[in-house]
Design a protein around this motif. Structure first.
Motif, PDB file in Angstrom:
ATOM      1  N   THR A 117     -14.450 -27.500  17.892  1.00  0.00           N
ATOM      2  CA  THR A 117     -13.993 -26.354  17.106  1.00  0.00           C
ATOM      3  C   THR A 117     -14.302 -26.555  15.629  1.00  0.00           C
ATOM      4  OG1 THR A 117     -12.240 -25.853  18.696  1.00  0.00           O
ATOM      5  CG2 THR A 117     -11.973 -24.965  16.485  1.00  0.00           C
ATOM      6  N   SER A 118     -14.162 -27.779  15.120  1.00  0.00           N
ATOM      7  CA  SER A 118     -14.515 -28.035  13.725  1.00  0.00           C
ATOM      8  C   SER A 118     -16.005 -27.796  13.497  1.00  0.00           C
ATOM      9  CB  SER A 118     -14.127 -29.465  13.318  1.00  0.00           C
ATOM     10  OG  SER A 118     -14.895 -30.430  14.011  1.00  0.00           O
ATOM     11  N   LEU A 119     -16.822 -28.089  14.499  1.00  0.00           N
ATOM     12  CA  LEU A 119     -18.258 -27.835  14.401  1.00  0.00           C
ATOM     13  C   LEU A 119     -18.549 -26.337  14.377  1.00  0.00           C
ATOM     14  CD1 LEU A 119     -21.040 -29.193  14.301  1.00  0.00           C
ATOM     15  CD2 LEU A 119     -21.059 -29.161  16.803  1.00  0.00           C
ATOM     16  N   LEU A 120     -17.839 -25.572  15.213  1.00  0.00           N
ATOM     17  CA  LEU A 120     -18.007 -24.116  15.214  1.00  0.00           C
ATOM     18  C   LEU A 120     -17.600 -23.511  13.872  1.00  0.00           C
ATOM     19  CD1 LEU A 120     -16.751 -22.908  18.724  1.00  0.00           C
ATOM     20  CD2 LEU A 120     -19.043 -22.650  17.779  1.00  0.00           C
ATOM     21  N   LEU A 121     -16.488 -23.975  13.329  1.00  0.00           N
ATOM     22  CA  LEU A 121     -16.039 -23.480  12.023  1.00  0.00           C
ATOM     23  C   LEU A 121     -17.089 -23.733  10.958  1.00  0.00           C
ATOM     24  CD1 LEU A 121     -12.336 -24.704  12.207  1.00  0.00           C
ATOM     25  CD2 LEU A 121     -13.003 -22.343  11.700  1.00  0.00           C
ATOM     26  N   SER A 122     -17.659 -24.925  10.969  1.00  0.00           N
ATOM     27  CA  SER A 122     -18.692 -25.267   9.993  1.00  0.00           C
ATOM     28  C   SER A 122     -19.926 -24.400  10.174  1.00  0.00           C
ATOM     29  CB  SER A 122     -19.055 -26.752  10.130  1.00  0.00           C
ATOM     30  OG  SER A 122     -20.212 -27.059   9.383  1.00  0.00           O
ATOM     31  N   ARG A 123     -20.324 -24.226  11.409  1.00  0.00           N
ATOM     32  CA  ARG A 123     -21.544 -23.475  11.708  1.00  0.00           C
ATOM     33  C   ARG A 123     -21.450 -22.023  11.250  1.00  0.00           C
ATOM     34  NH1 ARG A 123     -23.245 -21.891  17.878  1.00  0.00           N
ATOM     35  NH2 ARG A 123     -24.888 -20.374  17.369  1.00  0.00           N
ATOM     36  N   PHE A 124     -20.311 -21.383  11.499  1.00  0.00           N
ATOM     37  CA  PHE A 124     -20.195 -19.959  11.195  1.00  0.00           C
ATOM     38  C   PHE A 124     -19.720 -19.681   9.772  1.00  0.00           C
ATOM     39  CE2 PHE A 124     -20.333 -19.798  15.810  1.00  0.00           C
ATOM     40  CZ  PHE A 124     -21.150 -18.698  16.034  1.00  0.00           C
ATOM     41  N   SER A 125     -19.227 -20.694   9.078  1.00  0.00           N
ATOM     42  CA  SER A 125     -18.787 -20.497   7.692  1.00  0.00           C
ATOM     43  C   SER A 125     -19.787 -21.040   6.679  1.00  0.00           C
ATOM     44  CB  SER A 125     -17.433 -21.190   7.472  1.00  0.00           C
ATOM     45  OG  SER A 125     -17.563 -22.602   7.534  1.00  0.00           O
ATOM     46  N   ASN A 126     -20.670 -21.956   7.125  1.00  0.00           N
ATOM     47  CA  ASN A 126     -21.555 -22.697   6.214  1.00  0.00           C
ATOM     48  C   ASN A 126     -20.745 -23.487   5.191  1.00  0.00           C
ATOM     49  OD1 ASN A 126     -24.134 -21.970   7.263  1.00  0.00           O
ATOM     50  ND2 ASN A 126     -23.896 -19.944   6.337  1.00  0.00           N
ATOM     51  N   MET A 127     -19.573 -23.910   5.591  1.00  0.00           N
ATOM     52  CA  MET A 127     -18.713 -24.740   4.758  1.00  0.00           C
ATOM     53  C   MET A 127     -18.246 -25.930   5.588  1.00  0.00           C
ATOM     54  SD  MET A 127     -16.574 -21.881   2.631  1.00  0.00           S
ATOM     55  CE  MET A 127     -17.428 -20.441   1.992  1.00  0.00           C
ATOM     56  N   VAL A 128     -17.195 -26.587   5.156  1.00  0.00           N
ATOM     57  CA  VAL A 128     -16.642 -27.712   5.904  1.00  0.00           C
ATOM     58  C   VAL A 128     -15.612 -27.179   6.891  1.00  0.00           C
ATOM     59  CG1 VAL A 128     -15.416 -29.903   5.769  1.00  0.00           C
ATOM     60  CG2 VAL A 128     -16.996 -29.246   3.935  1.00  0.00           C
ATOM     61  N   GLY A 129     -15.832 -27.435   8.167  1.00  0.00           N
ATOM     62  CA  GLY A 129     -14.878 -27.034   9.196  1.00  0.00           C
ATOM     63  C   GLY A 129     -13.868 -28.142   9.446  1.00  0.00           C
ATOM     64  N   ILE A 130     -12.599 -27.779   9.513  1.00  0.00           N
ATOM     65  CA  ILE A 130     -11.525 -28.770   9.653  1.00  0.00           C
ATOM     66  C   ILE A 130     -10.598 -28.363  10.805  1.00  0.00           C
ATOM     67  CG2 ILE A 130      -9.654 -30.006   8.478  1.00  0.00           C
ATOM     68  CD1 ILE A 130     -10.824 -28.979   5.824  1.00  0.00           C
ATOM     69  N   VAL A 131     -10.263 -29.325  11.643  1.00  0.00           N
ATOM     70  CA  VAL A 131      -9.218 -29.128  12.658  1.00  0.00           C
ATOM     71  C   VAL A 131      -8.262 -30.307  12.564  1.00  0.00           C
ATOM     72  CG1 VAL A 131      -8.676 -28.879  15.100  1.00  0.00           C
ATOM     73  CG2 VAL A 131     -10.775 -27.862  14.189  1.00  0.00           C
ATOM     74  N   ILE A 132      -6.991 -30.003  12.468  1.00  0.00           N
ATOM     75  CA  ILE A 132      -5.966 -31.050  12.381  1.00  0.00           C
ATOM     76  C   ILE A 132      -5.032 -30.919  13.578  1.00  0.00           C
ATOM     77  CG2 ILE A 132      -3.960 -31.857  11.076  1.00  0.00           C
ATOM     78  CD1 ILE A 132      -5.391 -31.245   8.559  1.00  0.00           C
ATOM     79  N   GLY A 133      -4.873 -32.034  14.284  1.00  0.00           N
ATOM     80  CA  GLY A 133      -3.979 -32.059  15.434  1.00  0.00           C
ATOM     81  C   GLY A 133      -2.543 -32.266  15.015  1.00  0.00           C
ATOM     82  N   PRO A 134      -1.670 -32.404  15.986  1.00  0.00           N
ATOM     83  CA  PRO A 134      -0.240 -32.526  15.692  1.00  0.00           C
ATOM     84  C   PRO A 134       0.091 -33.803  14.931  1.00  0.00           C
ATOM     85  CG  PRO A 134      -0.650 -32.101  18.033  1.00  0.00           C
ATOM     86  CD  PRO A 134      -1.953 -32.451  17.420  1.00  0.00           C
TER      87      PRO A 134
END
Length: 356
Positions: A117-134
């Protein structure tokens, strides 16, 4: 976040501020009155536009980098734009479908899903994608499996109700059979299912001091193995970052020192965890702009984030980090869409795991 809105702004001032922010986001250049006149959406002349922009500068919404230059938004200007002037935009149908297909392809272990998901966020935003777990202390305990790998060497697999898995190898001073280890697993699940990990850890330590436990081999061994596992378990949330290379192509970080400082800050993942966790009280998309983070290292950046959940429990967040000069409307739509789909994907994955 707290808004810095000045209720005395006239409709004309709001319109001019909106267009200055939009033009600066598009071009990256200071915006002058001539650029506004060229938009053909104002019926007043360049002199009037300059006067209003000067007033907006005095009020803290704009600043002038050079005497002869146009003006650019301040953090306060961006905040007013985001809160009152920018309309959220839905993703284009084809883009939404691509994201949906990408999310479906992530089904599997929760950690792999967060990484993807962090990779998808990066790909579609052209920015840094971040996912933080619990936050691990607030994760709930579901079960802990002990798997015998070799004499006195055990793999411990702990699973939360949302399917988050933590693995750790432990060395023990006594030999156990797999049958005994299975009994220990059932005991801990019966005792602690549904407890927070912090509560389980503290309760295990307390119980191991009781005489009744010391006299019961099953309880003593199960609790002892549990304590060994928790003693080496990091308490921080897990964080997944993708797309830091995207910052290399951002004019705001063209200067090597500013880019180096940002990359070093991102290496200290605890700062990013703190930043995104501060947004978890929000039920929807949250935006932190520049100095609002109260972290100097991220003063040139904005973060757009949204929590994801399992059932009615928020268990983490997704977001993008980029320059303050970002397309906020589109980022709001993107992050909100992915957070919603990720929550659905987690629910479906956990349900499938429960039936297997």
């Amino acid at each position: 976040m707290e808004s810095f809105v000045d209720s005395t702004l006239s409709e004309r001032s709001k319109k001019i501020l909106r267009e200055v922010v939009r033009l600066h986001i598009q071009t990256g250049e200071p915006v002058g009155s001539s650029s506004l006149v060229a938009l053909e959406c104002f019926t007043v002349g360049a002199a009037t536009l300059r006067n209003v922009m000067s007033d907006l500068e005095e009020m803290g919404y704009l600043f002038q980098p050079h005497t002869s230059a146009g003006r650019v938004p301040t953090d306060q200007g961006y905040r007013h734009f985001v809160d009152h002037l920018a309309d959220g935009v839905e993703l284009a149908p084809e883009e939404a479908e691509m994201i949906s297909n990408g999310m479906v392809g992530l089904a599997g272990e929760i950690r792999d899903m967060m990484q993807g998901t962090s990779l998808l966020l990066s790909r579609f935003s052209n920015m840094v994608g971040i996912v933080i777990g619990p936050d691990k202390d607030h994760m709930l305990f579901h079960q802990m499996e002990f798997i015998l790998l070799a004499p006195r060497k055990i793999l411990v697999v702990m699973v939360s109700p949302s399917g988050v898995i933590n693995n750790r190898m432990i060395d023990v001073g006594e030999e156990y059979s797999q049958e005994e280890l299975d009994r220990f697993s059932r005991f801990l699940a019966d005792e602690y299912a549904g407890w927070s990990l912090a509560s389980v850890r503290d309760h295990i330590s307390h119980r191991l001091s009781e005489e009744s436990v010391l006299c019961d081999r099953l309880m003593k061994s199960a609790l002892g193995l549990g304590r060994l596992f928790f003693s080496g378990l990091a308490k921080d949330s897990e964080i997944f970052l993708e797309g830091t290379v995207n910052m290399l192509n951002t004019p705001e970080f063209a200067e090597k020192q500013s880019l180096r400082s940002l990359l070093e800050a991102m290496e200290q993942k605890s700062k990013l965890i703190e930043l995104l966790n501060s947004c978890l009280e929000q039920k929807s998309v949250s935006i932190v702009i520049g100095s609002e983070s109260r972290m100097e290292d991220f003063g040139a950046c904005s973060v757009v984030s949204s929590p994801f959940s399992h059932g009615d429990r928020i268990i983490g967040s997704v977001g993008v980090l980029g320059p303050k000069r970002m397309e906020y409307s589109r980022m709001i739509g993107l992050v909100g869409n992915i957070a919603s789909q990720f929550s659905t994907l987690i629910g479906r994955t956990v349900s499938l795991q429960g039936r297997s």
